[in-house]
Design an enzyme around this catalytic site. Structure first.
Site, short mmCIF file in Angstrom:
data_model
loop_
_atom_site.label_atom_id
_atom_site.label_comp_id
_atom_site.label_asym_id
_atom_site.label_seq_id
_atom_site.Cartn_x
_atom_site.Cartn_y
_atom_site.Cartn_z
N LYS A 1 42.44 45.81 35.77
CA LYS A 1 41.41 45.62 36.80
C LYS A 1 40.35 46.71 36.66
CE LYS A 1 41.02 44.96 41.87
NZ LYS A 1 41.77 44.98 43.16
N SER B 1 45.35 42.35 48.02
CA SER B 1 44.48 42.08 46.87
C SER B 1 45.19 41.76 45.56
CB SER B 1 43.55 43.28 46.63
OG SER B 1 42.50 43.27 47.55
N SER C 1 41.11 40.97 46.19
CA SER C 1 40.06 41.42 45.30
C SER C 1 40.43 41.38 43.82
CB SER C 1 39.65 42.84 45.67
OG SER C 1 40.70 43.75 45.41
#
Lengths: 481, 488, 99
Positions: free
Chosen positions: B84, B183, B159
């Protein structure tokens, strides 16, 4: 009307740790710009702080030295503050639970301009935080060096207990002394290792409430703290007398003109938005842990001064001067430990050693003479190997070369002449060359003898034992009379 | 719409390990395989912000050489993994999908990355996300809109939407994500993959760009439950660089899963979970189906209560935004990142850089967080939320006295359509099932439990007490096995 | 009881965000709505409850005072948007001098 000043100080002291407060970068003064930095102290994305044990221990030690309480539970908080030299735009500090609270420090003795009655100045708190970087302003731009960012910084907040510039001077001197004694900070104000902000207001004697205070910043020496307070007291009294309106101000100190000047009229409403630092866990200091630190606690300057007076019989003034720096006091005690007379050692340090050091621009730690050697020198005087005058000569040589006094005396043949036959040779020389004085002496003028003794010393190049010289002179003159 | 869900080359981390060991595949071939799938689908999925094939190939060739010489770093030496965009990899961008960090190159490895590299994993590609991890749909990325591989008209969740999407689309064997309020779990659920949020403090946060420091955790997004266990084993552990990481905990989760079952496991069902009025019927039905399968397999069902659940969203959005407002204050265009040109004084740098660099959602949360910490409001909002957080934590403590794991939905509904939710509050309310876990610091896993009639994945969530990852992994593995049987 | 009387313009200033008038109006409405939801917290009885600042209850996580690696200046300067005198990070003049 009579006025009194209400003075409180906020003093920042850098802890002299090996590394920074929250990262492993070296805590060094004077490195090349931006070389003592890492992602953590630069506030790079993703980094986390980890607190330095030594910085915490040193803060606790400082607190113990200043008679503070050490609460069992402490924590770190964030303080929001936008400034280019503050890498995260918040400072990790301590808000409501600092490491040390409720301390006090004794001020007494000779201050910069007068003598102080002994008095305790209260210490509200000592908290530990991180220093910011250093900005250099160059006209249209500002350059930032982050070497200093993250250096552990103790903030020592006093009660508004001081009333005069001398008291503030003595308080700061005592604080610096204490930090140096504890070995927690070097406190060189020129290097920014100790920084001081003054809060000051003036009120008519007898008035209970405080008037609006002024904060003075940018003070680079203890002397300028003293001067700025005196200036500010006068300025504020004048304003009171003229019924001028007081606004809360931050003022700077202009060293050249010896005046304070307005930096900020009215503080921008600061909203620091303190909240507990989520990246750091609380610190619990158990009684055992505090006791462990206490064990390493050195004697405080006040205790040392008292001991020098009581046990070594020194005058208070000698004790104050010798204890000003721990290194000097240690040096003194080492010299006394050789068996030398405490007062005589004190005299030598205060009149000769400190002057030589100051002339040479050296600190006591850089002193070429060892305390053991000073002890030896005094021993030589006691044993009448040399006299006082020669001793000063030897001392100067010791300072120049670092050699032991015994060696210097031997190499230069400075032993006191106690051999009577050798002395009588100098006596005869003195008499033969000073007919006038001899005549005066024989005519009954006793003081002429002193002159003749001096002459004997001169011909012996100072090495004759003055007592023996005097006796031999009297004897020889009696023969001639 | 398009359906692009697929298994990656070698299927899973465990699968890749076997094939690497037998010589059926090389690390270079794994990287090539991932890259060719990326070329095939990422124009549409848009899960990666960046992928560096050449660099990964160099690392893969080194790995193959180690293997040939019998010096592998671990069984997983040579397995590529997507990261990420808020986790720091030395020499790579770490932009958190924000314009403000344009031009910033990370100069250090996050602890998790260091650990993965030490085992021979190859970081390959930066996955898209909501800017600074603020969002539930990855629509707040400053760069691109990631789509749900199961149905490209829908969001992948957020997210960590990029991480979930690239895994689900078969363009990554596994990925790392971060979970502050759901997330990892919610996008995993939306995309039909496994996502695990470890116990707070189990995995080092050093190198994870902080959103809300007291809530953030890094965790795996994988194809299988076993892979989630493998990755957690690799990245967990006390870190000297993270004061909040938990000391002295062994992590041998992958081994503990072998042959495990759910017989005798006490599964808690919080009644409040099922009283949420926006809970979608199909999602509810999936949770109930899982509940019944568990019972049939010998698990014991227990009704539990989380009485303060209704306050969780409020508490979360006070605490998370407060911490975020502080954490994001360092982004000012002075030491790194993008600075607005022609700033005449230093104040401009702050105001103009932050105005131009942050997106709307980030600004909204910074303002909210600044407000709840500001003078006069701290006690009413921040302090009160911290106290309410204690009550929420205590609710879980009480529940876990009665059960081993808690079963529930991940989100009230399956993946919504791109642009469907524009009201920020409505978006926040969809986090109701995930955020209380972060507030309590517990662990939780999201595991696929089938699809809706329209073909959207639905995941269920198992929540475990602090450090009870083994239990939630076992429960999730059971669900995975049930799904596999149904699929046969 | 509603605690929220947020002035977005003032708060944005504290957070160093230069909002456009449109943004300001939009955020004012949105954040008021969020706060009116969050205000349900005011109904919760938290008397005598200790606040939770951390999700774990660890204390005394402290490192030894041992120095480690620093970052090469080239890397620091390469990341900086602007550099002065080849060694400092450059920003426009700071008004008002020191802190």
């Amino acid at each position: 009307m009579e006025y009194e000043a209400i003075i409180g100080l906020e003093v920042h002291v850098q802890a002299n740790t090996a590394t920074k407060m929250f990262c492993a970068c070296p805590n060094n003064f004077g490195s090349e710009p931006n070389t003592n930095v890492c992602p953590i102290c630069l506030g790079y994305p993703g980094v986390l702080p980890t607190p330095n044990r030594e910085a915490i221990n040193k803060t606790v030690l400082a607190g113990l030295m200043l008679n503070c309480e050490i609460p069992e539970f402490s924590k770190f908080d964030r303080k929001a503050y936008w400034y280019p030299d503050m890498p995260k735009n918040y400072q990790i500090t301590q808000y409501d639970l600092p490491f040390c609270i409720d301390g006090k420090v004794l001020v007494e003795g000779k201050a910069l301009t007068g003598e102080l009655e002994p008095k305790y100045i209260g210490i509200t708190r000592i908290h530990l935080e991180e220093d910011v970087g250093k900005s250099t302003h160059a006209g249209t731009y500002t350059g930032v060096d982050y070497n200093r960012a993250g250096v552990p910084l103790m903030e020592i907040v006093s009660e508004p207990d001081m009333r005069t510039a001398d008291e503030a001077w003595a308080y700061l001197t005592a604080l610096r002394q204490t930090m140096q004694y504890a070995g927690v900070g070097n406190c060189d104000m020129e290097k920014g290792q100790m920084r001081c902000d003054v809060n000051i207001s003036v009120r008519p004697v007898g008035q209970k409430e405080f008037n609006t205070k002024t904060e003075i910043k940018n003070l680079n020496s203890i002397k300028s703290v003293h001067a700025s307070i005196d200036y500010e007291i006068e300025r504020q009294i004048e304003m009171l007398e003229n019924n001028e309106e007081f606004k809360q101000q931050t003022r700077g100190w202009n060293e050249a003109s010896q005046e304070t000047y307005v930096m900020r009229e009215k503080e921008d409403a600061h909203d620091y938005r303190y909240f507990p630092e989520p990246d750091l866990m609380p610190v619990v200091l158990t009684a055992d842990k505090v006791a462990e630190i206490k064990e390493k606690m050195p004697e405080t300057p006040a205790a040392k001064r008292a001991r020098f007076v009581e046990e070594l019989g020194l005058p208070a003034y000698d004790a104050q001067v010798l204890c000003l720096e721990k290194a000097t006091a240690d040096w003194y005690e080492t010299a006394v430990a050789t068996g030398a007379d405490p007062k005589k050692v004190s005299n030598w340090i205060m009149t000769e050693l400190l002057r030589e050091l100051s002339d040479a621009g050296l600190s006591i730690n850089e002193c070429p003479i060892t305390p053991e050697n000073l002890g030896e020198l005094l021993g030589l005087i006691d044993k009448k190997v040399i006299n006082g005058r020669i001793a000063k000569e030897v001392f100067a040589e010791m300072f120049k070369t670092g050699d032991a006094p015994g060696k210097i005396v031997k190499d230069k043949g400075l032993e006191q002449v106690t051999d009577t036959s050798a002395i009588s040779e100098f006596v005869i020389q003195a008499i033969d060359n000073n007919e006038k004085a001899v005549g005066e002496y024989l005519a009954g003028k006793e003081t002429a003898l002193n002159f003749l003794v001096g002459q004997v010393m001169r011909f012996s190049r100072g090495k004759a034992n003055p007592n023996l010289a005097q006796e031999a002179l009297k004897e020889e003159l009696a023969k001639r009379g | 719409m398009a359906k692009l869900s697929a298994k990656p080359v070698a299927g899973s981390i465990a699968g890749a390990a076997v094939q690497l060991a037998t010589g059926d595949i090389t690390a270079v071939a794994l990287v090539e395989g991932i890259y060719s799938r990326y070329e095939e689908v990422d124009d549409e999925v848009k899960g990666y912000l960046q992928i560096n094939k050449e660099k990964a190939l160099v690392a893969a060739a080194e790995s193959d050489a180690r293997r040939a010489a019998g010096n592998t770093l671990s069984a997983y030496d040579g397995v590529p993994i997507a990261i990420k965009d808020n986790i720091s990899v030395d020499g790579e961008t770490c932009g958190c999908a924000s314009k403000l960090l344009e031009g910033y190159t990370a100069t250090y490895d996050a602890t998790v990355v260091q650990k993965l590299k030490a085992q021979g994993f190859i970081p390959m590609g930066r996955t898209n996300m909501d800017e600074f991890a603020m969002g539930s749909s990855t629509e707040n990325s400053a760069y691109q809109q990631t789509r749900n591989p199961a149905n490209t008209d829908h969001v992948p969740g957020g997210s960590s939407g990029g991480s979930a999407a690239v895994v689900a689309a078969g363009e990554a064997i596994a990925a790392l994500g971060s979970d502050t309020g759901g997330s990892i779990r919610q996008p995993a659920g939306f995309c039909g993959v496994v996502g695990l949020k470890p116990t707070y403090g189990r995995v080092s946060r050093f190198g994870l760009v902080a959103f809300a420091s007291s809530l953030d955790q890094i965790g795996p997004v994988t194809h299988t439950v076993e892979d989630a266990a493998i990755l957690l084993d690799m990245i967990a552990g006390k870190d000297q660089l993270d004061s909040t990481s938990i000391p002295d905990v062994e992590c041998n989760l992958a081994a503990s899963l072998k042959g495990a079952d759910v017989k005798g496991m006490k599964v808690g069902l919080p009644k409040e979970f099922f009283e949420i009025d926006v809970l979608n019927d199909e999602v509810k039905a999936k949770v109930e189906a899982v509940r019944d399968q568990l019972e049939a397999a010998g698990a014991e069902l227990v009704e539990v209560s989380l009485p303060n659940l209704e306050y969780a969203v409020s508490v979360y959005y006070v605490i998370a935004t407060a911490e975020a407002s502080s954490n994001l204050s360092r982004f000012d265009g002075i030491r790194y990142g993008a600075r607005v040109e022609k700033t005449k004084d230093v104040k401009d740098i702050y105001y103009l850089t932050r105005e131009a660099g942050f997106g709307d959602e980030v600004k909204r949360r910074i303002i909210l967080g600044t407000y709840v910490l500001s003078s006069g409001y701290y006690d009413a909002y921040y302090l009160r939320a911290q106290k309410a957080r204690t009550l929420i934590r205590q609710d879980f403590e009480a529940a876990f006295e009665q059960c081993d794991v808690i079963l529930g939905p991940i989100a009230p509904a399956p993946a919504f359509k791109l642009g469907e939710i524009s009201d920020p509050l409505q978006m926040y309310l969809s986090d109701i099932y995930t955020i209380s876990v972060n507030l309590a610091g517990n662990c939780a896993i999201s595991v696929p439990a089938g699809e809706t009639e329209s073909g959207l994945p639905v995941g269920v969530q198992f929540i475990g007490d602090s450090l009870q990852e083994e239990k939630i992994l076992k429960a999730a593995q059971f669900v995975e096995q049930q799904q596999a049987q149904q699929g046969d | 009881m509603s605690e929220s009387d947020i002035q977005v313009a003032h708060i944005a200033k504290l957070a160093r965000l230069q909002l456009t008038p449109e943004e300001e109006a939009e955020f004012q409405t949105e954040i008021e709505a969020i706060l009116s939801y969050v205000d349900k917290l005011q109904n919760l009885n938290v008397d005598g409850v200790e606040p939770t600042a951390h999700a774990t209850q660890i204390t005394n996580v402290i490192r030894d005072d041992v120095s480690g690696k620093t970052q090469d200046r080239e890397k620091t300067l390469a990341n900086a948007p602007d550099v002065a005198d080849e060694v400092l990070l450059k920003v426009p003049a700071v008004l008002g001098g020191a802190h």
